[in-house]
Design an enzyme around this catalytic site. Structure first.
Site: not given
Length: 346
Positions: A101, A103, A105, A150, A204, A206, A215, A274-275
């Site tokens: 997906h 970027e 928010l 997303r 993604e 969890m 981060k 997702h990544g």
């Protein structure tokens, strides 16, 4: 049962060995339809409901199909008497498109997102549209997304750029009422639609107690090495969260159970996820080790193309833009599809 009418088969399915089944499968009727293709091609479709379980019960729809001969054109009326079983013995190929997906928010705010349902930024919307342009000439029969907005936004925005202008429609199988209320009663509309299955198994990873934390602030609090270990190790989860290994268990099991059979039947599949769920699937496709996968990075909004042929996945990299020729040279069938598409549109 109307959801069963969405699919348009493009190529011939293949035979395959036993696949691991997650949860339980239950047929929910004999609803089926036949599509007649040029030069004697016939497709028979039916809807299969698969109930998939995790911490809570979710229902995931899947469409199964059989096709009597391979074709790279869209269905039109024409007689056919070919035997479906003969076609299943033939070797052919299908396309698999993976898109991380755009970027979100919380990506923009540098926050751990995980399974929190956060939409795309303006940049993310633009990335999804650009991804759609890159795959605009590759046929798509089925779309799978995660249950998070997303990923679903990315899939929908990408398909607005596709040359066939088919409409992605989310399949709702969670209840009898949802199925009844989402029926489509126009056969022409069904033929111009693409079924979209949203599955939590493609969500993604969890991130547990890190979700919603900044981060940089988290690194300052716990130390860079500890946060790096949570983010990049294969089998060490963050507090009350999932490791990449745990994410891979659900994502790959779902891929084998629900998505790989679609490719075996000759359908071209797009996955918007997702990544970490996509890294898990790529680990399976490319037979990566646990050490190799932790160094794998996926760009947001950049599609990856695989060709599924004779039971093997062949990575072809990211498709080029719609005006360039490189993407069509990957396989003979994609080249033929582009030629037929050009003829129909012009």
């Amino acid at each position: 049962m109307a959801a069963a009418a969405f699919h348009q088969a493009i190529w011939t399915p293949q035979s395959h060995g036993n696949l691991k089944i997650l949860g339980r499968s239950q047929e929910i009727g004999n609803g089926s339809m036949k599509l007649i293709l040029k030069k004697g091609f016939k497709v028979e479709l039916g809807l299969l409901k698969r109930e998939c379980y995790h911490s809570s019960t979710r229902n995931c729809g899947a469409i199964q199909a059989s096709i009597s001969q391979s074709s790279v054109v869209d269905p039109v009326l024409s007689p056919s008497n070919k035997n479906t079983n003969e076609a299943r013995k033939k070797s052919n190929e299908a396309a698999l498109i993976l898109i991380r997906h755009g970027e979100s928010l919380w990506n923009e705010k540098n926050l751990f997102t995980g399974c929190v349902d956060v939409p795309l930024t303006k940049k993310g919307v633009e990335e999804a549209i650009e991804a759609g342009k890159r795959i605009s000439n590759i046929p798509v029969d089925m779309i799978y997304t995660s249950a998070l907005i997303r990923a679903q936004m990315t899939a929908m925005l990408a398909m607005t750029q596709h040359r066939r202008k088919k409409v992605p429609i989310i399949i709702h199988n969670e209840s009898e009422q949802a199925r009844a209320w989402s029926q489509i009663f126009s056969e022409d509309t069904k033929k111009q639609s693409i079924p979209v299955v949203a599955a939590w198994q493609l969500n993604e990873r969890m991130y547990g107690e890190l979700q919603g934390l900044n981060k940089q602030e988290t690194a300052d609090r716990y130390g860079k090495e500890q946060v790096h270990e949570w983010r990049r190790s294969y089998d060490i989860p963050p507090p009350n969260g999932e490791s990449l290994e745990m994410c891979a268990e659900r994502a790959v099991a779902y891929f084998k159970d629900q998505i790989e059979p679609q490719l075996l039947s000759g359908k071209n599949v797009m996955i918007a996820a997702h990544g970490n769920s996509l890294r898990s699937i790529i680990m399976y496709l490319d037979k990566l080790t646990s050490q190799e996968v932790i160094s794998l990075e996926l760009s947001t909004g950049l599609p990856m193309l695989y060709i599924f042929k004779e039971g093997k996945f062949i990575r072809r990299g990211s498709p080029v833009g719609p005006t360039e020729a490189g993407v069509y040279a990957y396989t003979r069938n994609l080249a033929l599809y582009r030629q037929k598409l050009d003829e129909m549109l012009h």
